[in-house]
Design a protein around this motif. Structure first.
Motif, PDB file in Angstrom:
ATOM      1  N   GLY A   1       0.797  -1.223   0.000  1.00 24.46           N
ATOM      2  CA  GLY A   1       0.000   0.000   0.000  1.00 24.46           C
ATOM      3  C   GLY A   1       0.826   1.268   0.000  1.00 24.46           C
ATOM      4  O   GLY A   1       0.254   2.376   0.054  1.00 24.46           O
ATOM      5  N   LEU A   2       2.144   1.144  -0.046  1.00 24.41           N
ATOM      6  CA  LEU A   2       3.025   2.313  -0.042  1.00 24.41           C
ATOM      7  C   LEU A   2       3.625   2.528  -1.434  1.00 24.41           C
ATOM      8  O   LEU A   2       3.730   1.599  -2.233  1.00 24.41           O
ATOM      9  N   ALA A   3       4.034   3.737  -1.681  1.00 26.99           N
ATOM     10  CA  ALA A   3       4.660   4.082  -2.966  1.00 26.99           C
ATOM     11  C   ALA A   3       5.908   4.909  -2.718  1.00 26.99           C
ATOM     12  O   ALA A   3       5.985   5.669  -1.743  1.00 26.99           O
ATOM     13  N   TYR A   4       6.881   4.741  -3.606  1.00 26.59           N
ATOM     14  CA  TYR A   4       8.103   5.548  -3.553  1.00 26.59           C
ATOM     15  C   TYR A   4       8.039   6.587  -4.656  1.00 26.59           C
ATOM     16  O   TYR A   4       7.792   6.251  -5.825  1.00 26.59           O
ATOM     17  N   ARG A   5       8.256   7.855  -4.302  1.00 26.82           N
ATOM     18  CA  ARG A   5       8.284   8.920  -5.300  1.00 26.82           C
ATOM     19  C   ARG A   5       9.348   9.944  -4.917  1.00 26.82           C
ATOM     20  O   ARG A   5       9.305  10.501  -3.822  1.00 26.82           O
ATOM     21  N   GLN A   6      10.291  10.145  -5.806  1.00 28.80           N
ATOM     22  CA  GLN A   6      11.272  11.224  -5.703  1.00 28.80           C
ATOM     23  C   GLN A   6      11.917  11.306  -4.327  1.00 28.80           C
ATOM     24  O   GLN A   6      11.988  12.366  -3.695  1.00 28.80           O
ATOM     25  N   GLY A   7      12.386  10.159  -3.853  1.00 26.57           N
ATOM     26  CA  GLY A   7      13.128  10.138  -2.601  1.00 26.57           C
ATOM     27  C   GLY A   7      12.272  10.035  -1.358  1.00 26.57           C
ATOM     28  O   GLY A   7      12.790  10.164  -0.240  1.00 26.57           O
ATOM     29  N   ARG A   8      10.982   9.789  -1.521  1.00 24.89           N
ATOM     30  CA  ARG A   8      10.068   9.744  -0.380  1.00 24.89           C
ATOM     31  C   ARG A   8       9.203   8.489  -0.447  1.00 24.89           C
ATOM     32  O   ARG A   8       8.864   8.013  -1.538  1.00 24.89           O
ATOM     33  N   ILE A   9       8.841   7.976   0.731  1.00 28.73           N
ATOM     34  CA  ILE A   9       7.827   6.930   0.841  1.00 28.73           C
ATOM     35  C   ILE A   9       6.502   7.609   1.165  1.00 28.73           C
ATOM     36  O   ILE A   9       6.425   8.446   2.083  1.00 28.73           O
ATOM     37  N   GLU A  10       5.480   7.240   0.415  1.00 30.56           N
ATOM     38  CA  GLU A  10       4.172   7.857   0.599  1.00 30.56           C
ATOM     39  C   GLU A  10       3.114   6.778   0.793  1.00 30.56           C
ATOM     40  O   GLU A  10       3.178   5.711   0.185  1.00 30.56           O
ATOM     41  N   GLY A  11       2.143   7.087   1.663  1.00 30.59           N
ATOM     42  CA  GLY A  11       1.021   6.190   1.883  1.00 30.59           C
ATOM     43  C   GLY A  11      -0.120   6.944   2.520  1.00 30.59           C
ATOM     44  O   GLY A  11       0.022   7.487   3.630  1.00 30.59           O
TER      45      GLY A  11
END
Length: 735
Positions: free
Chosen positions: A547-557
């Motif tokens: 359920g998490l995503a990696y974008r541009q140096g960040r983990i997002e959820g």
């Protein structure tokens, strides 16, 4: 953030180089170094009778003098890379310029002056120093006994031989071409600094493959490979000469071990030309048979190349040129080697392909003239859809697009219809073109990638940067793969203790490193995601990683977001890292991969002196995805300059006594700014995903291949004089 792939990014190591902060071999500080200077033989073949070293031993600052009469202990190198003899272990002289002594002193000047005091007497024997005298030579075994035959013959049903196919052809061109040895002459002289600490050896030396270099030095000094480390942080050019670990590296290492102090040994320019390989002397014969409409019916390519008794590069100029470029029903390749008593040869930029393309593309131009056809039309008529010698299909081949795009950019339609007819004052003007081809390699490689709590991304690999722009390319690919700015990427390169990476040879670096970095980045993102859900106090603690995503140096959820530096701080970790995982499957052996290109050249030749000059040069290349526009353009232009130098200037003939005629940059001429006009270089914009997921093929040597032929073909168009020997000399152009 937009992708930096393919953009004109400034070199990330540029400031280090222009400020002098980049450390090359001799720049690494070591404690109380001694300095070595080698003594070399003055005959081409024979045996040492005696050596007088008394004056040298008594000279100021001298610490040690070693000869075959008082040797340092060395062992043979592993077979296959470089020379096959061991200096100072016997009294045999195998070529002129062979190392027969080593002087070690407190300063480099003292070592050099003392070495000049050493004298030797010899029992001289006859030496094989003439290529023509050794013809026809012996069939080449190729680089690998397990590989395909270097001398394939493919005949149409019912055809008994290539000679029969040629006799049945409506038109036949038969041309013989010769080329003297050439020298690599990288800007940085060859040298080694050897330091022993607690039975571990650190070698500072310019190397194109640091792990191989370390293994070779270890074998030659009698150490285990785990005790030898090679550091090649910055390398001042290689062009193939820095692939093997030549004898000066091992000599410096054993001298340092014996004396208990670091030893720095730098070869002179002349010594480098002799002791670190050269492009072999070569003669080639190409016969082309064709129908009246230009369809090739038979192609024969024969070659005989210098092969020193002390080892070196088995030159096979036809395999990746004549065996690849044009469709024909009948093909025969016969590549031979001529044993000689000369210094070891070695690969030099476009090692097989540059001389092979000169022969083939000269013959194709002769055929076009004989048929009265446009040289581009002749090539398009014989465009190959599968590899003629093997039947493989290509991952991608857009050579025809290169011809068309290059012709339009260059203005090929306005060329001379009759050679020697365009005159501007005292100058004859002509144009010529040629094809370029170079194999691409998709060998597996590995890098280590780290995310650090400082917010930096570190990419580590043993691959060195020879000035080609590897630091920049690695930074661009890592920036794109992880979505972070380039200035946050740190590339650690040129160290045998780092992951294997890619060898800086055969235009391999980009094609291997780019997919390795992308693969390691995916593994690193998985590792970071796992850390985020396992770390107490993380905003993602206990969540499902899916359920998490990696974008541009960040983990997002959901509504939560954290940078990798923030997650590392929470986890009390300085870094997380990942290695390139093993490839899921080997490359498809049914596919061939090559880079292609088309060169277009305009020259002027002085009517009275024969002086040739380049007016303009245009090249279009098919290299897959370009990762770094600035360094790609630099490499392609540099390759073309290399080819122009080979066409007009570079030659180092072997004299009858075994001496190279040109021992310095006053006698060995390379192209300088005054010789080179602005060069128009471009490439087709597409991605070769059949080659690798990154879609990028190597390009460092492609520009060299075919560029000499384009120059020579333009000279024929200007003068009506066909020159078949390189380099083109003024006397050949005066009627």
């Amino acid at each position: 953030m937009s992708t930096p792939i393919g953009s004109d990014v400034a070199r990330v190591d540029g400031r280090l180089k222009v400020t002098g902060a980049a450390r090359y071999t001799a720049d690494h500080p070591v404690d109380r170094p001694l300095h070595g200077h080698v003594v070399v033989s003055a005959i081409a073949r024979g045996r040492l009778r005696s050596m007088d070293v008394d004056a040298a031993r008594g000279a100021p600052g001298v610490v040690a003098v070693h000869t075959p009469f008082a040797p340092l202990r060395l062992y043979p190198a592993p077979p296959g890379f470089g020379e096959n003899y061991v200096p100072l272990q016997d009294r045999e002289v195998r070529f002129r310029g062979q190392i027969i002594g080593l002087v070690v002193a407190v300063t480099s000047e003292q070592a050099r002056d003392a070495a000049a005091l050493v004298t030797a007497t010899y029992d001289q024997a006859s030496a094989r120093t003439s290529l023509s005298a050794g013809l026809p030579g012996v069939p080449s075994p190729g680089m690998s006994p397990e590989g395909p035959s270097p001398n394939p013959t493919v005949l149409a049903p019912g055809v008994r031989s290539i000679d029969a196919a040629l006799r049945a052809s409506a038109v036949v061109v038969d041309t013989t071409l010769r080329q003297e040895p050439q020298s690599h002459v990288p800007m940085e002289p060859h040298g080694t600094t050897a330091v022993w600490q607690h039975d571990h050896l650190t070698v500072y030396s310019g190397s194109q493959i640091p792990p191989l270099y370390a293994a070779t030095v270890a074998a030659r000094v009698g150490a285990t490979p785990d005790r030898v480390r090679v550091i090649s942080t910055f390398v001042g050019g290689g062009f193939g000469a820095r692939v093997p670990a030549w004898s000066e590296a091992a000599l410096a290492a054993v001298a340092a071990r014996e004396l208990g102090r670091p030893v720095r040994l730098t070869l002179t320019r002349e010594q480098s030309m002799i002791l670190t390989g050269h492009r072999p002397a070569l003669t080639q014969r190409v016969r082309l048979g064709a129908d009246r409409d230009g369809t090739l019916t038979a192609v024969s390519h024969q070659s005989a190349a210098e092969m020193p008794a002390v080892g070196g590069w088995p030159l096979t100029p036809a395999t990746e040129t004549t065996g690849v470029l044009y469709r024909t029903r009948n093909l025969a390749i016969d590549q031979r080697l001529v044993p000689m008593d000369t210094p070891a040869t070695w690969a030099m930029r476009g090692p097989n392909e540059a001389p092979g393309a000169f022969a083939l593309e000269t013959a194709m131009d002769e055929l076009a003239v004989t048929l009265g056809m446009d040289p581009i039309e002749l090539r398009l008529r014989n465009e190959a859809t599968t590899v003629p010698a093997t039947g493989q299909t290509w991952t991608s081949r857009r050579l025809a697009d290169c011809y068309r795009a290059g012709a339009e950019r260059f203005g090929w339609a306005g060329r001379n219809r009759v050679p020697g007819t365009r005159v501007e004052g005292d100058w004859l003007i002509g144009t010529g073109m040629a094809s370029a081809v170079y194999p691409a390699h998709a060998d597996p490689g590995a890098v280590r990638m780290q995310l650090r709590d400082t917010g930096q991304v570190v990419v580590s690999a043993s691959t060195p940067d020879l000035g080609t722009g590897t630091y920049t390319m690695v930074s661009i690919v890592a920036s794109d793969a992880l979505g972070v700015p380039i200035d946050r990427v740190v590339a650690e390169l040129g160290d045998s203790s780092l992951p294997l990476g890619a060898p800086a040879v055969g235009s391999r670096a980009a094609g291997i490193l780019a997919p390795a970095i992308r693969s390691a980045a995916r593994a690193l993102i998985t590792t970071l995601t796992d850390l985020a859900v396992r770390t107490a106090g993380s905003p993602f603690e206990g969540r499902d990683p899916a359920g998490l995503a990696y974008r541009q140096g960040r983990i997002e959820g959901g509504a939560d977001s954290a940078s990798f530096a923030e997650l590392l701080e929470v986890a009390h970790r300085p870094a997380v890292e990942a290695m390139t995982p093993p490839p899921p499957a080997p490359p498809d052996s049914n596919l061939a991969a090559h880079g292609f290109g088309a060169h277009f050249c305009e020259v002027r030749v002085h009517r009275h002196t024969g002086e040739p000059r380049i007016n303009r040069f245009t090249s279009v290349f098919d290299v897959g995805r370009v990762l770094s526009a600035r360094t790609a353009r630099s490499q392609l232009v540099g390759g073309i300059v290399f080819g122009i130098g080979g066409a007009l200037l570079e030659t180092n003939p072997i004299e009858e006594n075994g001496r190279f005629a040109a021992g310095n940059l006053g006698d060995y001429l390379v192209a300088v700014n005054a010789d080179i006009p602005p060069i128009d270089v471009t490439w087709l914009d597409y991605t070769d995903t059949a080659f690798s997921p990154a879609g990028a093929r190597g390009l460092g040597e492609l520009g060299t291949v075919g560029s000499a032929a384009a120059v020579a073909n333009a000279i024929f168009d200007a003068t009506g004089i066909r020159v078949r020997d390189l380099p083109v000399t003024l006397d050949a152009l005066i009627r």
